[in-house]
Write an enzyme that holds these catalytic residues in place. Structure first.
Site, PDB file in Angstrom:
ATOM      1  N   HIS A  29       2.042  -6.408   7.732  1.00  0.00           N
ATOM      2  CA  HIS A  29       3.165  -6.244   6.790  1.00  0.00           C
ATOM      3  C   HIS A  29       4.026  -7.505   6.715  1.00  0.00           C
ATOM      4  O   HIS A  29       4.130  -8.146   5.673  1.00  0.00           O
ATOM      5  CB  HIS A  29       4.064  -5.091   7.236  1.00  0.00           C
TER       6      HIS A  29
HETATM    7  C1  BDR Z   1       7.811  -2.595   7.882  1.00  0.00           C
HETATM    8  O1  BDR Z   1       8.468  -1.635   8.693  1.00  0.00           O
HETATM    9  C2  BDR Z   1       8.556  -2.107  10.000  1.00  0.00           C
HETATM   10  O2  BDR Z   1       8.286  -1.087  10.906  1.00  0.00           O
HETATM   11  C3  BDR Z   1       7.601  -3.261  10.109  1.00  0.00           C
HETATM   12  O3  BDR Z   1       8.056  -4.219  11.051  1.00  0.00           O
HETATM   13  C4  BDR Z   1       7.597  -3.829   8.729  1.00  0.00           C
HETATM   14  O4  BDR Z   1       8.665  -4.728   8.533  1.00  0.00           O
HETATM   15  C5  BDR Z   1       6.530  -1.968   7.349  1.00  0.00           C
HETATM   16  O5  BDR Z   1       6.813  -0.832   6.627  1.00  0.00           O
END
Ligand code: BDR
Ligand code: CA
Length: 299
Positions: free
Chosen positions: A235
């Site tokens: 992500h």
């Molecule tokens: C995002 O949510 C967080 O838990 C991760 O670090 C990322 O930034 C993904 O949905």
């Protein structure tokens, strides 16, 4: 490219930070922390410990928001592990810098109009507070690279919403509505750049960054003994990749609105008709993007 990284480390945040630290094109002027995946004390400690581990303690860490614009943060310890990270990094004596994240973002950007890029890979609270505090900030920032939203797919905390936007939807509306140039990378992109549980090429390494990334990944998969965690989506790392290799993503200019109420809270809705200040990523060249990110972890 001069930059600040606003982050809530976080397993995938740590991978993004290693990539950025290893990138010769990026000059990181500071990290700013936000509560999100974990309590602010944990996200700040993880940021400090990571910099120490990577031998980069010259980079200051400014602690930021422990409350969203409205209500309270929800955390994701079950996703990222105890204290917000699957790996417990060695303790450090380095402390957060004096001052706070919001002022640091404002003052740094105003001191170098048009030159500073901001990576925002947690809830958008610090960025929103900075934009609310200083009207000139939206023109001073070169661009904000954000990991958030579900794109044209489903959410990861609810069927409609992605975690970062859902955790502070009011902040997201401030940022998307401010006119600041944004590149938004959502789950529609990061799900196309994911690592499989059995992909050995990501689970080993020689350099400190690679080794830590491999441990974070291995332990993240281990957190789920029933093997539900088949893939780790990169992500937050896709923001770094997109800044360095914009040729690997396809974007569409959009005006965005985030739902703040009801069961669809956190859902990002895009209007492409009249364009807008947000370049919403709608496509990625996955294989090459993955190769770029793997290379940056190596350093
Ligand atoms: C995002 O949510 C967080 O838990 C991760 O670090 C990322 O930034 C993904 O949905
Ligand atoms: Ca994050």
């Amino acid at each position: 490219m001069k930059c600040i990284i606003d982050t809530d480390p976080g397993a995938d945040d740590v991978l993004a930070l290693i990539m950025a630290l290893n990138s010769p094109e990026l000059e990181i002027l500071g990290l700013t922390t936000v509560e999100g995946n974990a309590l602010l004390e944990h996200t700040t400690a993880n940021a400090l410990r990571l910099l120490d581990y990577m031998g980069r303690t010259e980079i200051p860490v400014y602690a930021g928001s422990s409350t969203p614009l409205e209500g309270d943060f929800h955390h994701a310890y079950e996703v990222h592990g105890e204290e917000g990270l699957t790996v417990r990094l060695p303790d450090t004596d380095v402390r957060p810098a004096d001052g706070n994240a919001v002022d640091f973002i404002v003052e740094t950007a105003l001191a170098m109009p048009g030159e500073l890029a901001l990576f925002a890979v947690g809830p958008l609270t610090n960025v929103a507070r900075a934009l609310n505090k200083e009207g000139r900030l939206k023109d001073a920032l070169q661009r904000v690279y954000i990991m958030g939203g579900q794109g044209d797919g489903s959410g990861n905390v609810t069927p409609y919403a992605e975690f970062n936007i859902w955790d502070d939807p009011y902040a997201a509306n401030v940022v998307f509505g401010s006119g600041v140039p944004v590149t938004l990378l959502g789950l529609n992109i990061s799900r196309q750049t994911s690592v499989a549980r059995d992909d050995e090429s990501w689970m080993s390494g020689e350099t400190p960054g690679e080794r830590l990334a491999a441990q974070v990944l291995e332990k993240w998969f281990d957190l789920d003994e029933e093997e539900h965690r088949a893939r780790f989506s990169l992500h937050d790392p896709v923001t770094v990749m997109a800044a360095l290799r914009p040729d690997l993503i396809e974007t569409r200019a959009a005006t965005l609105r985030v739902e703040t109420e009801g069961e669809r809270v956190g859902e990002v809705r895009a209007d492409y008709e009249s364009g807008g200040s947000v370049d919403l990523a709608v496509g990625v060249e996955s294989a090459e993007a993955l190769a770029v990110m793997r290379g940056l972890l190596r350093g």
